[in-house]
Design an enzyme around this catalytic site. Structure first.
Site, PDB file in Angstrom:
ATOM      1  N   ASP A   1       0.847  -1.185   0.000  1.00 40.12           N
ATOM      2  CA  ASP A   1       0.000   0.000   0.000  1.00 40.12           C
ATOM      3  C   ASP A   1       0.889   1.243   0.000  1.00 40.12           C
ATOM      4  OD1 ASP A   1      -2.351   1.458   0.013  1.00 40.12           O
ATOM      5  OD2 ASP A   1      -2.511   1.461   2.193  1.00 40.12           O
TER       6      ASP A   1
ATOM      7  N   HIS B   1      -3.601  14.152   0.722  1.00 36.31           N
ATOM      8  CA  HIS B   1      -3.802  13.276   1.882  1.00 36.31           C
ATOM      9  C   HIS B   1      -2.593  13.338   2.819  1.00 36.31           C
ATOM     10  CE1 HIS B   1      -4.917   9.746   4.251  1.00 36.31           C
ATOM     11  NE2 HIS B   1      -3.723   9.246   3.999  1.00 36.31           N
TER      12      HIS B   1
ATOM     13  N   GLU C   1     -10.124   4.179   3.949  1.00 38.07           N
ATOM     14  CA  GLU C   1      -9.227   4.855   3.019  1.00 38.07           C
ATOM     15  C   GLU C   1      -9.678   4.467   1.613  1.00 38.07           C
ATOM     16  OE1 GLU C   1      -5.107   4.143   4.070  1.00 38.07           O
ATOM     17  OE2 GLU C   1      -5.223   5.705   5.616  1.00 38.07           O
TER      18      GLU C   1
ATOM     19  N   GLU D   1      -9.188   4.005  -2.081  1.00 43.36           N
ATOM     20  CA  GLU D   1      -7.972   3.816  -2.868  1.00 43.36           C
ATOM     21  C   GLU D   1      -8.283   3.077  -4.170  1.00 43.36           C
ATOM     22  OE1 GLU D   1      -4.554   2.448  -0.749  1.00 43.36           O
ATOM     23  OE2 GLU D   1      -5.268   3.220   1.191  1.00 43.36           O
TER      24      GLU D   1
ATOM     25  N   ASP E   1      -9.017   0.506   2.353  1.00 38.27           N
ATOM     26  CA  ASP E   1      -7.996   0.137   3.338  1.00 38.27           C
ATOM     27  C   ASP E   1      -8.492   0.557   4.717  1.00 38.27           C
ATOM     28  OD1 ASP E   1      -5.633  -0.390   4.681  1.00 38.27           O
ATOM     29  OD2 ASP E   1      -4.660   1.463   4.027  1.00 38.27           O
TER      30      ASP E   1
ATOM     31  N   ARG F   1      -7.493   4.150  13.495  1.00 38.77           N
ATOM     32  CA  ARG F   1      -6.543   5.251  13.677  1.00 38.77           C
ATOM     33  C   ARG F   1      -5.916   5.268  15.070  1.00 38.77           C
ATOM     34  NH1 ARG F   1      -5.491   6.165   8.532  1.00 38.77           N
ATOM     35  NH2 ARG F   1      -7.340   6.804   7.362  1.00 38.77           N
TER      36      ARG F   1
ATOM     37  N   GLN G   1      -3.330   2.588  15.088  1.00 38.22           N
ATOM     38  CA  GLN G   1      -2.272   2.998  14.158  1.00 38.22           C
ATOM     39  C   GLN G   1      -1.350   4.054  14.776  1.00 38.22           C
ATOM     40  OE1 GLN G   1      -3.895   4.625  10.525  1.00 38.22           O
ATOM     41  NE2 GLN G   1      -1.902   5.122   9.658  1.00 38.22           N
TER      42      GLN G   1
ATOM     43  N   LYS H   1      -4.085  -1.749  10.406  1.00 36.27           N
ATOM     44  CA  LYS H   1      -4.486  -1.905   9.005  1.00 36.27           C
ATOM     45  C   LYS H   1      -4.788  -3.353   8.640  1.00 36.27           C
ATOM     46  CE  LYS H   1      -3.167   2.291   7.342  1.00 36.27           C
ATOM     47  NZ  LYS H   1      -3.983   3.174   6.515  1.00 36.27           N
TER      48      LYS H   1
ATOM     49  N   THR I   1      -8.729  -5.657   4.450  1.00 37.50           N
ATOM     50  CA  THR I   1      -8.677  -4.742   3.312  1.00 37.50           C
ATOM     51  C   THR I   1      -9.687  -5.255   2.295  1.00 37.50           C
ATOM     52  OG1 THR I   1      -6.296  -4.417   3.687  1.00 37.50           O
ATOM     53  CG2 THR I   1      -7.179  -3.707   1.556  1.00 37.50           C
TER      54      THR I   1
ATOM     55  N   GLU J   1      -9.694  12.842   7.620  1.00 36.48           N
ATOM     56  CA  GLU J   1      -9.532  14.133   6.951  1.00 36.48           C
ATOM     57  C   GLU J   1     -10.862  14.899   6.934  1.00 36.48           C
ATOM     58  OE1 GLU J   1      -7.553  11.832   3.627  1.00 36.48           O
ATOM     59  OE2 GLU J   1      -6.806  13.860   3.226  1.00 36.48           O
TER      60      GLU J   1
HETATM   61 MN    MN Z   1      -3.937   3.010   2.779  1.00 29.50          MN
END
Ligand code: MN
Length: 395
Positions: free
Chosen positions: A110, A117, A183, A185, A217, A221, A224, A237, A241, A342
């Site tokens: 990834d 971002h 996320e 992606e 993904d 948080r 993480q 993570k 996925t 975000e």
């Molecule tokens: Mn990611």
């Protein structure tokens, strides 16, 4: 033109022809091609055992000539009415099939290639330093993820448990993630592997990459932020996925190729791109059906060809089934952000929803769906289908 009666505005017209793995009740998983609101049973229509294996891997390994030949055959079948009688018996309704993980994923990487971002997260996590790290504009930053937990769209999202420690806490605690995020992606699937020791230049991108899918993904948080220094993402993570069930062939995206944004930092030779692989793909992020944002993939600083060149430049080999994802796609505007962290600015600006509630991160029961479209040949539109998942309470 096609003899098929396609739904108006379909993104699954003859210019797309995405591959997936499906079954009908009581039958084995096999390769199919989405067309309109139907699926062509490729195993039955071609009688080729490569399409009866239950994954796309064997066909992906055949390489670009085989991919182009089958694509030309399919285009002929769907456009020339002479093939209608032979093809039509192998079409089944798309809403009646079960879809599977289309590829047995080999390695999973990834990246972190959206400048918007990366700058947003930098501003939130390192407010006293420059938003981008010193290496960011010199190489596509990435990490190796967990291939075994890549699952198909629709797989339930079990809220992960783990260690978390807020800066105000004296000691870490253990429990369900309180900051579960998405996320949005785009993923790239390798068909043809490479030899150990041989770098894959950007010019060989289309000889190795078979197709493109959507990736969510899922990210915890709180887990993480406590674990990621100094070696990067791990358990925050690796719990899941999700990928879309339909793989859009790279060949369907020729009309979507664009130049990436202008770069202000000189690149080392292996990353210079005279014929860049930027792609004009627009994603949409929906929470419980409500549109939250529309991240633009064309704004990505690093292209997938640069990512592939970088991940092999040390001689690391590729295998059939390798998946590499772009990193969260975020554009410059607020409604182009591809993650909740975000959109809610680290949880400090709750996101108002149409039902009167707000979100900072995901609640149990929330469903997140990512979709995407791109321009196709002759003014058509390419759909990537969807990748969706519903959050279930921690066990
Ligand atoms: Mn990611």
């Amino acid at each position: 033109m096609t003899w098929l009666d396609l739904p108006a505005g379909t993104g699954f017209g003859p210019a797309n022809l995405p591959y997936g793995v499906f079954s009908t009740p009581g039958t084995a998983p096999r390769t199919g091609v989405a067309i309109g609101d139907r699926v062509l049973d490729l195993a039955a229509a071609t009688s080729d055992p490569v399409h009866a294996t239950g994954t796309l891997n064997a066909f992906m390994a055949h390489g670009p000539q085989a991919w182009a030949e089958l694509r030309a055959t399919l285009t002929g079948w769907f456009t020339d009415p002479a093939h209608r009688a032979a093809v039509e018996p192998h079409l089944v309704a798309r809403d009646g099939v079960t879809l599977y993980l289309p590829v047995e994923v080999a390695d999973y990487v990834d990246f972190y290639s959206s400048q918007h971002h990366a700058e947003n997260l930098g501003r939130m996590f390192r407010p006293d330093s420059a938003p981008l790290t010193a290496n960011w504009k010199h190489l596509p930053i990435g990490y190796h993820g967990r291939a075994g937990t890549v699952q198909v769209s629709g797989t339930p999202v079990l809220r992960p448990c783990g260690q978390r420690k807020a800066s105000t806490d004296d000691a870490p605690t253990f429990g369900p993630s309180q900051r579960l995020d998405i996320e949005a992606e785009v993923g790239f699937l390798v068909g043809v592997g490479s030899e150990l020791g041989a770098a894959v230049p950007q010019t060989a991108f289309a000889e190795h990459v078979f197709g493109v899918c959507l990736v969510n993904d899922w990210s915890a948080r709180d887990l993480q932020s406590w674990e990621y220094v100094p070696l990067g993402p791990f358990l925050g993570k690796s719990f899941l996925t999700s990928v879309s069930a339909w793989v859009v062939p790279l060949a369907a995206l020729q009309a979507a190729r664009v130049a990436p944004p202008a770069r202000d930092t000189p690149l080392l030779p292996y990353l210079r791109d005279d014929e860049p692989w930027g792609l004009d793909v627009t994603l949409e992020v929906r929470l419980n059906g409500e549109l939250l944002s529309s991240p633009p993939f064309r704004e990505m600083y690093w292209t997938p060809a640069q990512q592939l060149a970088h991940l092999t430049v040390n001689g690391a080999s590729l295998r059939t089934g390798d998946l590499f994802a772009s990193g969260t796609v975020s554009g410059p505007a607020r409604d182009q952000r591809g993650s909740l962290i975000e959109l809610s600015w680290g949880g400090t600006e709750p996101i108002p929803l149409d039902d009167g509630t707000t979100r900072r991160f995901l609640d149990d029961g929330d469903t997140v769906t990512l979709t995407a479209t791109a321009p196709g040949a002759d003014g058509t539109r390419i759909s990537f289908g969807a990748v969706t998942g519903t959050v279930q309470p921690a066990r």
